[in-house]
Design a protein around this motif. Structure first.
Motif, short mmCIF file in Angstrom:
data_model
loop_
_atom_site.label_atom_id
_atom_site.label_comp_id
_atom_site.label_asym_id
_atom_site.label_seq_id
_atom_site.Cartn_x
_atom_site.Cartn_y
_atom_site.Cartn_z
N ALA A 67 0.83 -1.21 0.00
CA ALA A 67 0.00 0.00 0.00
C ALA A 67 0.87 1.26 0.00
CB ALA A 67 -0.93 0.00 1.20
N ARG A 68 1.94 1.24 0.78
CA ARG A 68 2.86 2.39 0.80
C ARG A 68 3.54 2.57 -0.55
NH1 ARG A 68 6.23 2.68 6.30
NH2 ARG A 68 6.99 4.44 5.10
N THR A 69 3.85 1.46 -1.21
CA THR A 69 4.45 1.51 -2.54
C THR A 69 3.50 2.21 -3.51
OG1 THR A 69 5.66 -0.54 -2.15
CG2 THR A 69 5.33 0.10 -4.44
N LEU A 70 2.24 1.82 -3.47
CA LEU A 70 1.25 2.42 -4.36
C LEU A 70 1.04 3.90 -4.03
CD1 LEU A 70 -1.34 -0.50 -4.43
CD2 LEU A 70 0.44 0.04 -6.13
N LYS A 71 1.00 4.22 -2.74
CA LYS A 71 0.84 5.61 -2.33
C LYS A 71 2.02 6.46 -2.79
CE LYS A 71 -0.45 8.43 1.59
NZ LYS A 71 -0.81 8.46 3.00
N ALA A 72 3.21 5.86 -2.87
CA ALA A 72 4.40 6.59 -3.32
C ALA A 72 4.41 6.80 -4.83
CB ALA A 72 5.66 5.84 -2.89
N GLY A 73 3.45 6.19 -5.54
CA GLY A 73 3.32 6.50 -6.95
C GLY A 73 3.64 5.40 -7.94
N GLY A 93 -0.18 -2.15 -11.63
CA GLY A 93 0.22 -3.29 -12.46
C GLY A 93 1.70 -3.59 -12.34
N VAL A 94 2.50 -2.56 -12.29
CA VAL A 94 3.95 -2.71 -12.16
C VAL A 94 4.30 -3.24 -10.77
CG1 VAL A 94 6.16 -1.49 -12.15
CG2 VAL A 94 4.43 -0.96 -13.89
N ALA A 95 3.75 -2.59 -9.74
CA ALA A 95 4.07 -2.98 -8.36
C ALA A 95 3.63 -4.41 -8.09
CB ALA A 95 3.39 -2.03 -7.37
N TYR A 96 2.42 -4.74 -8.46
CA TYR A 96 1.90 -6.08 -8.19
C TYR A 96 2.66 -7.13 -9.00
CZ TYR A 96 -1.35 -9.85 -7.27
OH TYR A 96 -1.90 -11.03 -6.87
N GLY A 97 3.00 -6.80 -10.23
CA GLY A 97 3.75 -7.73 -11.06
C GLY A 97 5.12 -8.04 -10.50
#
Length: 127
Positions: free
Chosen positions: A58-64, A68-72
């Motif tokens: 969640a913090r990764t996604l919040k950081a931008g 798709g990239v993060a989950y992959g």
């Protein structure tokens, strides 16, 4: 703005550090799940590992970082590390076919990342 920051004030490396932490937590939770079959006390590590993985993702996604990239990257790296470490820790088989499957997963994630970069470049060019 100081070196290493972006307009929002966040460091660009923060998303990658959070993603790495999410991967480590998820792999630890998965390995502990296997170990907990013989040692039930490890279920505590399973819960902490999976909770930590989702908090850091969640913090990764919040950081931008795009979902798709993060989950992959999270999924592919987690699969590869879990397979490799389970071979070392639990003597599970790591066959050439397993290795090929991991390579295909990683190639897929690279395609998603490259496609995402291309889309961002087009959007920036159109703006």
């Amino acid at each position: 703005m100081t070196e290493g920051t972006i307009a929002s004030g966040r460091r660009p490396t923060g998303k990658w550090l959070n993603l790495a932490a999410a991967i480590v937590c998820e792999v630890a939770g998965s390995l502990a799940l296997k170990g907990a079959l013989d040692r039930p006390a490890l279920y505590v590590v399973v819960v902490i590992g999976y909770l930590g993985a989702f908090v850091f993702l969640a913090r990764t996604l919040k950081a931008g970082l795009p979902l798709g990239v993060a989950y992959g990257i999270w999924g592919a790296t987690g699969v590869a590390l879990t397979a490799g470490l389970s071979a070392l820790i639990f003597a599970e088989p790591l066959t050439p076919l397993t290795g090929a499957g991991i390579a295909v997963i990683i190639a897929g994630v690279l395609c998603v990342e490259l496609g995402s970069q291309r889309a961002r470049a087009r959007a920036a060019g159109a703006a």
